[in-house]
Design a protein around this motif. Structure first.
Motif, PDB file in Angstrom:
ATOM      1  N   LEU A 127       3.353 -10.342  -1.035  1.00  0.00           N
ATOM      2  CA  LEU A 127       3.700  -9.634  -2.270  1.00  0.00           C
ATOM      3  C   LEU A 127       3.800  -8.129  -2.023  1.00  0.00           C
ATOM      4  O   LEU A 127       4.709  -7.459  -2.538  1.00  0.00           O
ATOM      5  CB  LEU A 127       2.645  -9.933  -3.335  1.00  0.00           C
ATOM      6  CG  LEU A 127       2.938  -9.496  -4.769  1.00  0.00           C
ATOM      7  CD1 LEU A 127       4.237 -10.091  -5.269  1.00  0.00           C
ATOM      8  CD2 LEU A 127       1.783  -9.918  -5.680  1.00  0.00           C
ATOM      9  N   THR A 128       2.880  -7.611  -1.228  1.00  0.00           N
ATOM     10  CA  THR A 128       2.927  -6.185  -0.880  1.00  0.00           C
ATOM     11  C   THR A 128       4.165  -5.872  -0.062  1.00  0.00           C
ATOM     12  O   THR A 128       4.869  -4.884  -0.330  1.00  0.00           O
ATOM     13  CB  THR A 128       1.665  -5.794  -0.093  1.00  0.00           C
ATOM     14  OG1 THR A 128       0.505  -6.077  -0.875  1.00  0.00           O
ATOM     15  CG2 THR A 128       1.683  -4.310   0.256  1.00  0.00           C
ATOM     16  N   LEU A 129       4.456  -6.710   0.928  1.00  0.00           N
ATOM     17  CA  LEU A 129       5.637  -6.488   1.761  1.00  0.00           C
ATOM     18  C   LEU A 129       6.909  -6.514   0.920  1.00  0.00           C
ATOM     19  O   LEU A 129       7.791  -5.657   1.070  1.00  0.00           O
ATOM     20  CB  LEU A 129       5.703  -7.557   2.858  1.00  0.00           C
ATOM     21  CG  LEU A 129       6.913  -7.495   3.786  1.00  0.00           C
ATOM     22  CD1 LEU A 129       6.892  -6.213   4.616  1.00  0.00           C
ATOM     23  CD2 LEU A 129       6.960  -8.717   4.699  1.00  0.00           C
ATOM     24  N   HIS A 130       7.007  -7.499   0.042  1.00  0.00           N
ATOM     25  CA  HIS A 130       8.190  -7.640  -0.806  1.00  0.00           C
ATOM     26  C   HIS A 130       8.419  -6.392  -1.653  1.00  0.00           C
ATOM     27  O   HIS A 130       9.534  -5.875  -1.723  1.00  0.00           O
ATOM     28  CB  HIS A 130       8.003  -8.866  -1.712  1.00  0.00           C
ATOM     29  CG  HIS A 130       9.119  -9.103  -2.672  1.00  0.00           C
ATOM     30  ND1 HIS A 130      10.377  -9.514  -2.279  1.00  0.00           N
ATOM     31  CD2 HIS A 130       9.178  -9.001  -4.033  1.00  0.00           C
ATOM     32  CE1 HIS A 130      11.156  -9.643  -3.340  1.00  0.00           C
ATOM     33  NE2 HIS A 130      10.453  -9.333  -4.416  1.00  0.00           N
ATOM     34  N   GLY A 131       7.349  -5.899  -2.276  1.00  0.00           N
ATOM     35  CA  GLY A 131       7.485  -4.728  -3.134  1.00  0.00           C
ATOM     36  C   GLY A 131       7.810  -3.469  -2.365  1.00  0.00           C
ATOM     37  O   GLY A 131       8.725  -2.715  -2.727  1.00  0.00           O
ATOM     38  N   VAL A 132       7.082  -3.217  -1.276  1.00  0.00           N
ATOM     39  CA  VAL A 132       7.288  -1.977  -0.515  1.00  0.00           C
ATOM     40  C   VAL A 132       8.663  -1.954   0.128  1.00  0.00           C
ATOM     41  O   VAL A 132       9.393  -0.951   0.057  1.00  0.00           O
ATOM     42  CB  VAL A 132       6.177  -1.809   0.545  1.00  0.00           C
ATOM     43  CG1 VAL A 132       6.519  -0.669   1.493  1.00  0.00           C
ATOM     44  CG2 VAL A 132       4.827  -1.548  -0.123  1.00  0.00           C
ATOM     45  N   TYR A 149       2.708  -2.761  -4.041  1.00  0.00           N
ATOM     46  CA  TYR A 149       3.425  -1.495  -3.886  1.00  0.00           C
ATOM     47  C   TYR A 149       2.891  -0.424  -4.840  1.00  0.00           C
ATOM     48  O   TYR A 149       3.104   0.767  -4.639  1.00  0.00           O
ATOM     49  CB  TYR A 149       4.933  -1.718  -4.043  1.00  0.00           C
ATOM     50  CG  TYR A 149       5.515  -1.403  -5.398  1.00  0.00           C
ATOM     51  CD1 TYR A 149       6.151  -0.189  -5.624  1.00  0.00           C
ATOM     52  CD2 TYR A 149       5.458  -2.316  -6.446  1.00  0.00           C
ATOM     53  CE1 TYR A 149       6.708   0.108  -6.862  1.00  0.00           C
ATOM     54  CE2 TYR A 149       6.004  -2.040  -7.677  1.00  0.00           C
ATOM     55  CZ  TYR A 149       6.625  -0.823  -7.883  1.00  0.00           C
ATOM     56  OH  TYR A 149       7.172  -0.533  -9.095  1.00  0.00           O
ATOM     57  N   THR A 150       2.134  -0.837  -5.861  1.00  0.00           N
ATOM     58  CA  THR A 150       1.534   0.129  -6.775  1.00  0.00           C
ATOM     59  C   THR A 150       0.223   0.700  -6.237  1.00  0.00           C
ATOM     60  O   THR A 150      -0.286   1.680  -6.768  1.00  0.00           O
ATOM     61  CB  THR A 150       1.252  -0.538  -8.134  1.00  0.00           C
ATOM     62  OG1 THR A 150       0.559  -1.762  -7.910  1.00  0.00           O
ATOM     63  CG2 THR A 150       2.542  -0.830  -8.877  1.00  0.00           C
ATOM     64  N   PHE A 151      -0.366   0.070  -5.234  1.00  0.00           N
ATOM     65  CA  PHE A 151      -1.628   0.454  -4.568  1.00  0.00           C
ATOM     66  C   PHE A 151      -2.693   0.989  -5.532  1.00  0.00           C
ATOM     67  O   PHE A 151      -3.315   2.030  -5.319  1.00  0.00           O
ATOM     68  CB  PHE A 151      -1.395   1.429  -3.399  1.00  0.00           C
ATOM     69  CG  PHE A 151      -0.630   2.686  -3.681  1.00  0.00           C
ATOM     70  CD1 PHE A 151      -1.276   3.826  -4.118  1.00  0.00           C
ATOM     71  CD2 PHE A 151       0.738   2.751  -3.465  1.00  0.00           C
ATOM     72  CE1 PHE A 151      -0.584   4.996  -4.341  1.00  0.00           C
ATOM     73  CE2 PHE A 151       1.441   3.917  -3.691  1.00  0.00           C
ATOM     74  CZ  PHE A 151       0.772   5.049  -4.132  1.00  0.00           C
ATOM     75  N   TYR A 152      -2.944   0.257  -6.608  1.00  0.00           N
ATOM     76  CA  TYR A 152      -3.993   0.644  -7.548  1.00  0.00           C
ATOM     77  C   TYR A 152      -5.359   0.635  -6.860  1.00  0.00           C
ATOM     78  O   TYR A 152      -5.726  -0.323  -6.185  1.00  0.00           O
ATOM     79  CB  TYR A 152      -4.076  -0.341  -8.717  1.00  0.00           C
ATOM     80  CG  TYR A 152      -2.964  -0.268  -9.729  1.00  0.00           C
ATOM     81  CD1 TYR A 152      -2.205   0.870  -9.912  1.00  0.00           C
ATOM     82  CD2 TYR A 152      -2.681  -1.370 -10.540  1.00  0.00           C
ATOM     83  CE1 TYR A 152      -1.197   0.922 -10.854  1.00  0.00           C
ATOM     84  CE2 TYR A 152      -1.683  -1.329 -11.492  1.00  0.00           C
ATOM     85  CZ  TYR A 152      -0.934  -0.184 -11.640  1.00  0.00           C
ATOM     86  OH  TYR A 152       0.061  -0.143 -12.584  1.00  0.00           O
ATOM     87  N   ALA A 153      -6.145   1.696  -7.082  1.00  0.00           N
ATOM     88  CA  ALA A 153      -7.553   1.669  -6.708  1.00  0.00           C
ATOM     89  C   ALA A 153      -8.282   0.755  -7.706  1.00  0.00           C
ATOM     90  O   ALA A 153      -7.877   0.657  -8.866  1.00  0.00           O
ATOM     91  CB  ALA A 153      -8.129   3.078  -6.753  1.00  0.00           C
ATOM     92  N   ARG A 203      -4.033   6.338 -11.434  1.00  0.00           N
ATOM     93  CA  ARG A 203      -3.027   5.515 -12.120  1.00  0.00           C
ATOM     94  C   ARG A 203      -2.044   6.391 -12.900  1.00  0.00           C
ATOM     95  O   ARG A 203      -0.835   6.115 -12.933  1.00  0.00           O
ATOM     96  CB  ARG A 203      -3.717   4.523 -13.058  1.00  0.00           C
ATOM     97  CG  ARG A 203      -4.409   3.379 -12.347  1.00  0.00           C
ATOM     98  CD  ARG A 203      -5.329   2.612 -13.278  1.00  0.00           C
ATOM     99  NE  ARG A 203      -4.610   1.890 -14.320  1.00  0.00           N
ATOM    100  CZ  ARG A 203      -4.311   0.590 -14.274  1.00  0.00           C
ATOM    101  NH1 ARG A 203      -4.660  -0.129 -13.224  1.00  0.00           N
ATOM    102  NH2 ARG A 203      -3.674   0.004 -15.264  1.00  0.00           N
ATOM    103  N   THR A 204      -2.551   7.435 -13.511  1.00  0.00           N
ATOM    104  CA  THR A 204      -1.678   8.322 -14.289  1.00  0.00           C
ATOM    105  C   THR A 204      -0.702   9.060 -13.375  1.00  0.00           C
ATOM    106  O   THR A 204       0.494   9.189 -13.696  1.00  0.00           O
ATOM    107  CB  THR A 204      -2.523   9.316 -15.095  1.00  0.00           C
ATOM    108  OG1 THR A 204      -3.407   8.592 -15.954  1.00  0.00           O
ATOM    109  CG2 THR A 204      -1.643  10.231 -15.928  1.00  0.00           C
TER     110      THR A 204
END
Length: 558
Positions: free
Chosen positions: A65-70, A131-135, A223-224
């Motif tokens: 999922l990360t690969l697909h988004g990035v 791809y959003t890399f939320y903490a 996030r902001t």
């Protein structure tokens, strides 16, 4: 007093410079490679979600999922946009000079290095953060540094592009800049302003945190800052497609564009209203006052105005073309459109997807309706029929004329037929997959989850039909990706010809109208843009530092 005449809107240059062409082709090669890798990851995701397939070799679903988004949302789009905008400038403003072209190459290699760094960490399962890399999801520092390189690489390339634009203005004082060059400048200025947010988050929050220099991270702020960048990112993808719609498709049809001045105004409105709206992605987040969420919802709806201006302009062009072909009834012009020309078919089908995509966007940005679909797979379906259909299909259409133009090849019948197969196969796959995602989202299916994570046999049974539909749609999309790769190869290896394939650039119905001076008053445009950003973000971000809110320190928001 201006010495403007209508003929000065367009450069006498009709081809892209050969030295610029090599840089453009290098960027487009990355587009094809990224499409294949990201598309394969996307297909595997849909198969896993259907519950009928298990990933081999210890590959994780969220790793895919990360690969697909990035690789698709960032790498593929960034390389295409850099290449296409350089081509648009070279075609309409003239060849880049050595310094401008060198900046383009440096940007290309910095982006390449960053992509490889990030991809290596994803492959090693050290950056499974989406791809959003939320903490508080945390990746290896090399992943964040790689993403930083990708952004910095775009800045370097954009610097060269802006230098070319402003050099044209200096050399042609008192004249209206070529429309495609102006549109490129607007998109680049928007990009520089909005990427300050994600660059700040990565440099001052994520990299120190991932290196262990600090123990905690301000989640609400991170996030902001991401969504300060994340929503204009959508328009950074979209505006190059609008460039094709406004300035190229009318020429493909053999008619004039509706209005040069209206096109410029719509891009100015996108510059103003695409950035101060990111908080509408955080409507359920604590720590942000309802007033500021509401204000940004209102500003988000302002973006509907240039979108409707674009729709009106394009359908005016289509009807004008149809009437010239002999259409007489209310909708007869629709039949007269050149459905056998892949350059047109790809774009028009993408536009049709944008109708439900725009309606879905209104729902996403609405405070109350957002409560129903927030964090469900509806959002994923919406994302795919906005970026994954009108944007990507228009990119394919652009490559259909751009690649043979810069390589001296010809769009032969095979290439055109591949383009048509691509358009309809992509539409079929995207239609099935996104429809299933929207339906499942309305029933509460969470985004990002797999079949096995739904929690109960009864719930899983209710949604399995939607998941199978997603897998079917994803399979058609993968077939379309293979067709796109074959088209790419055909366009750069097809029959050579003495004269390059046309890079079409349209003239407009208001060709002789004088330029609207304020739309190229860059000091005014930047002041208004910054003013709107300060209104929308100053108080919310200040509160994140000064008030004791959930998520302000450590990981309490999560």
């Amino acid at each position: 007093m201006s010495n403007y005449t209508g003929s000065e809107i367009f450069s006498s240059k009709t081809t892209v410079d050969k030295k610029d062409s090599r840089l453009i082709l290098a960027n487009m090669a990355w587009v094809a490679f990224a499409l294949l890798i990201g598309g394969t990851a996307g297909l595997l995701q849909t198969l896993v979600r259907s519950g009928q397939f298990e990933l081999p070799f210890g590959i994780g679903y969220y790793q895919l999922l990360t690969l697909h988004g990035v690789i698709l949302a960032l790498v593929m789009t960034f390389f295409f946009i850099m290449g296409f905008q350089i081509a648009a400038l070279s075609r309409t403003a003239g060849a880049l000079n050595n310094t401008e072209r060198r900046l383009g190459w440096v940007g290309f290699w910095v982006m390449t290095a960053g992509t490889l760094m990030s991809a290596s960490m994803i492959a090693l399962n050290e950056a499974t953060v989406l791809y959003t890399f939320y903490a508080p999801l945390q990746a290896h520092a090399i992943h964040y540094i790689g993403l930083t390189f990708v952004i910095v690489g775009t800045w370097i390339s954009v610097a060269g592009q802006l230098m070319r634009y402003f050099r044209w203005r200096k050399e042609n004082k008192g004249q209206k800049t070529p429309l495609l060059s102006y549109m490129t400048a607007i998109n680049n200025v928007m990009w520089i302003v909005c990427t300050i947010g994600v660059a700040s988050a990565v440099l001052f929050q994520f990299i120190p945190w991932s290196l262990g220099w600090v123990e905690t991270i301000n989640i609400t702020l991170s996030r902001t800052l991401f969504w300060y960048f994340g929503h204009p990112l959508v328009y950074f993808w979209l505006l190059p497609a609008y460039m094709v719609w406004y300035a190229i498709i009318p020429k493909v049809l053999g008619t004039k564009g509706f209005s040069d001045n209206l096109a410029r105004l719509s891009f100015v409105l996108f510059l103003f209203f695409s950035i101060p709206v990111g908080i509408h992605h955080q409507l359920v987040d604590p720590g942000i006052d309802a007033f500021w969420k509401g204000l940004q919802v209102v500003l988000t709806f302002m973006v509907i105005v240039p979108s409707l201006m674009t729709a009106f302009s394009m359908f005016a062009v289509f009807e004008t073309y149809g009437r010239k072909q002999g259409a007489t009834g209310l909708l007869d012009w629709f039949k007269k459109l050149p459905w056998t020309d892949a350059r047109f078919a790809l774009v028009f089908i993408g536009m049709l997807f944008f109708i439900p995509g725009g309606l879905g966007g209104i729902i996403n940005a609405s405070g109350q309706m957002n409560q129903l679909i927030h964090n469900t797979i509806w959002v994923v379906g919406h994302f795919h029929i906005t970026v994954g259909a009108p944007v990507i299909l228009t990119y394919f259409a652009a490559m259909l004329f751009l690649l043979p133009h810069i390589t001296g090849r010809k769009i032969d019948k095979i290439a055109n037929r591949l383009g048509l197969f691509l358009a309809y196969t992509w539409a079929l796959g995207m239609g099935i997959m996104s429809l299933a995602m929207h339906w499942a989202g309305l029933r509460g299916a969470p985004r990002r989850s797999t079949f096995s994570e739904y929690g109960g046999a009864e719930i899983a049974g209710e949604w399995i039909t939607y998941q199978v539909m997603q897998a079917v749609g994803g399979s058609f999309l993968f077939i379309a990706i293979i067709i796109a790769i074959l088209m790419f190869l055909k366009l750069i290896t097809g029959p050579k010809q003495t004269e390059p394939e046309e890079f079409p650039v349209a003239m407009f119905m208001d060709q002789d109208a004088p330029p609207v001076k304020w739309v190229e008053n860059w000091r005014l445009l930047i002041i208004i843009t910054i003013f709107l950003i300060l209104i929308a973000y100053t108080v919310p971000i200040t509160q994140m530092f000064t008030e004791n809110i959930p998520g302000a320190k450590g990981f309490r928001l999560w």
